[in-house]
Design a protein around this motif. Sequence first.
Motif, PDB file in Angstrom:
ATOM      1  N   UNK A  99      10.786  69.124 -16.294  1.00 32.01           N
ATOM      2  CA  UNK A  99      11.286  70.663 -15.608  1.00 32.01           C
ATOM      3  C   UNK A  99      12.654  70.484 -14.976  1.00 32.01           C
ATOM      4  N   UNK A 100      13.475  70.383 -15.893  1.00 33.44           N
ATOM      5  CA  UNK A 100      14.933  70.507 -15.207  1.00 33.44           C
ATOM      6  C   UNK A 100      15.569  71.556 -15.790  1.00 33.44           C
ATOM      7  N   UNK A 101      16.424  72.007 -14.924  1.00 34.26           N
ATOM      8  CA  UNK A 101      17.206  73.413 -15.615  1.00 34.26           C
ATOM      9  C   UNK A 101      18.449  72.598 -16.418  1.00 34.26           C
ATOM     10  N   UNK A 102      18.795  73.301 -17.247  1.00 33.90           N
ATOM     11  CA  UNK A 102      20.002  72.872 -18.239  1.00 33.90           C
ATOM     12  C   UNK A 102      21.128  72.329 -17.812  1.00 33.90           C
ATOM     13  N   UNK A 103      21.585  72.801 -16.517  1.00 34.80           N
ATOM     14  CA  UNK A 103      22.707  72.186 -15.610  1.00 34.80           C
ATOM     15  C   UNK A 103      22.277  72.217 -14.184  1.00 34.80           C
ATOM     16  N   UNK A 104      22.747  71.161 -13.691  1.00 37.84           N
ATOM     17  CA  UNK A 104      22.644  71.030 -12.303  1.00 37.84           C
ATOM     18  C   UNK A 104      23.059  72.027 -11.437  1.00 37.84           C
ATOM     19  N   UNK A 105      22.246  72.739 -10.309  1.00 43.75           N
ATOM     20  CA  UNK A 105      22.812  73.646  -9.556  1.00 43.75           C
ATOM     21  C   UNK A 105      23.912  73.775  -8.920  1.00 43.75           C
ATOM     22  N   UNK A 106      24.969  74.400  -9.021  1.00 40.11           N
ATOM     23  CA  UNK A 106      26.328  74.166  -8.619  1.00 40.11           C
ATOM     24  C   UNK A 106      26.699  74.664  -7.369  1.00 40.11           C
ATOM     25  N   UNK A 107      27.254  73.984  -6.392  1.00 43.59           N
ATOM     26  CA  UNK A 107      27.937  74.600  -5.167  1.00 43.59           C
ATOM     27  C   UNK A 107      29.162  74.901  -5.522  1.00 43.59           C
ATOM     28  N   UNK A 108      29.901  74.350  -6.406  1.00 49.54           N
ATOM     29  CA  UNK A 108      31.486  74.624  -6.794  1.00 49.54           C
ATOM     30  C   UNK A 108      31.516  74.247  -8.108  1.00 49.54           C
ATOM     31  N   UNK A 109      31.524  75.420  -8.985  1.00 53.85           N
ATOM     32  CA  UNK A 109      31.432  75.332 -10.610  1.00 53.85           C
ATOM     33  C   UNK A 109      30.603  76.375 -11.054  1.00 53.85           C
ATOM     34  N   UNK A 110      30.704  76.364 -12.291  1.00 53.03           N
ATOM     35  CA  UNK A 110      30.069  77.122 -13.185  1.00 53.03           C
ATOM     36  C   UNK A 110      29.753  76.431 -14.847  1.00 53.03           C
ATOM     37  N   UNK A 111      28.524  76.972 -15.276  1.00 56.01           N
ATOM     38  CA  UNK A 111      28.236  76.081 -16.300  1.00 56.01           C
ATOM     39  C   UNK A 111      28.029  74.703 -16.242  1.00 56.01           C
ATOM     40  N   UNK A 113      31.050  72.824 -16.088  1.00 55.60           N
ATOM     41  CA  UNK A 113      32.389  72.755 -15.309  1.00 55.60           C
ATOM     42  C   UNK A 113      31.777  72.747 -13.709  1.00 55.60           C
ATOM     43  N   UNK A 114      31.272  71.558 -13.230  1.00 52.11           N
ATOM     44  CA  UNK A 114      31.034  71.505 -12.010  1.00 52.11           C
ATOM     45  C   UNK A 114      31.754  70.336 -11.227  1.00 52.11           C
ATOM     46  N   UNK A 115      32.246  70.741 -10.174  1.00 57.25           N
ATOM     47  CA  UNK A 115      32.941  69.706  -9.145  1.00 57.25           C
ATOM     48  C   UNK A 115      32.121  69.303  -8.011  1.00 57.25           C
ATOM     49  N   UNK A 116      30.849  70.167  -7.636  1.00 53.80           N
ATOM     50  CA  UNK A 116      30.070  69.574  -6.612  1.00 53.80           C
ATOM     51  C   UNK A 116      28.700  70.277  -6.844  1.00 53.80           C
ATOM     52  N   UNK A 117      27.820  69.430  -6.980  1.00 60.46           N
ATOM     53  CA  UNK A 117      26.412  69.738  -7.507  1.00 60.46           C
ATOM     54  C   UNK A 117      25.723  69.725  -6.126  1.00 60.46           C
TER      55      UNK A 117
END
Length: 432
Positions: A99-111, A113-117
């Motif tokens: 049950x994983x999302x396709x990308x980690x929830x981003x605090x800084x980033x989108x799609x 391109x995540x700098x802070x998860x």
Amino acid sequence: MTDIDLWEGMDTVAPPEPNPFNPGTPEHEAWQRQEDQARADVLAARRRQRHDEETERQYTLIRARHAAEQQWAEEQAAAAKAAADDAARIHDGATFLLDLPPTPPALWGKGEDILWARGEALMIAGPQGVGKTAIAGQLLRAVVGITGDVLGLPVEPCERRVLYLAMDRPEQARRNLARMFTDAEQEIGRDYLAEILRFWAGPPPADVAADPAGLLRLARQHDADVVFVDSLKDAAVGLSKDEVGAGYNRARQLALAEGIQLVELHHTVKNGADGGKPNNINGIYGSTWLTSGAGSVVLLWGEPGDPVVDFVHLKQPMTEVGPLKVIHNRETGLSAVYHDEDTDVAALARKCATTGVSAAEAARCQFSTEKPTKAQVEKARRNLHRLVDAGLLVFKPASEDGKGGRGNADRWFAVAPASWTDGMEDPDDRYR
């Protein structure tokens, strides 16, 4: 008057001295009355003493019972919280793995391109004077709600409060950060800023590596769900030692497990292996546990005071962002992506309109090197495919005739000449 003493441990008084007067005389009767009154007074004093002693004993018992009840309640609450925490951290295999999302929830980033998860620490490292506090300050502006993005990537606001641990030269950090908050009163109001943001100036109350629960206690004390650690060398002493690095990482993981999001400022070794810019995670100063426990590591590199510095994503939650060049505005303290034609892959493809570019050529452009590594070529290839997805490039796979030659490599072409693309998205718009 005769001295009358209590017999030890008895409710009676000592036998009286003989009445010195003859019976039946007024003196005899007066002496006897006085003697009887004295004995009655002593017995009454004894009863009061016993009453007071019993009262004190009962009071002590009541206080002890209430203290025991309070201690019991606190122990039960702590045990219940520990059980709840354990329950929150335990997942069945299917839920944890499937049950994983396709990308980690981003605090800084989108799609991708995540700098802070979310749930992972972001480390911003670099030598002195390259803008670590500048980038941290812009993230701080974003998480308190003044702005919505940093370097073109969106930032999630905090849910409760932000705690900034200004441990490294707090007055200098104060001046640097203040430049970025000149519009704070107009944008969010002084009262809101006073409520949502807390600063700790100077060394921490205890070495975080020696007291791993201390970081979490500080966050809870100030009801913060985001903590900026400026900088690691001030949070824990002796970061080159593995036991210190492991101790700090323990503090970090305890905070993250309780939903506290972390941004950490740190330093690099003086130079890389060749005397220049560190090009991998080994260029970060200190124990390996510092970077091993971080979810994302960003390197800023340049000379102190340089307006344009390198921004390298050394460790990524998903895909690598950049490398970029960042320009700092010394007046406002704010930063932006610096678009250098010499490292703009889309611009290179437009220049090579008839031949297109290969992954190796794009890597030489993107990483400013004549001999890119295989890893850099693959990173450039992924970047080229992202530009295809953005509608800026067209991909032409290698020919299948097996004749070899330059045309046999995968190549990417600009969608249209530069003069046709004035209204199109720039390849680096996602960083603006």
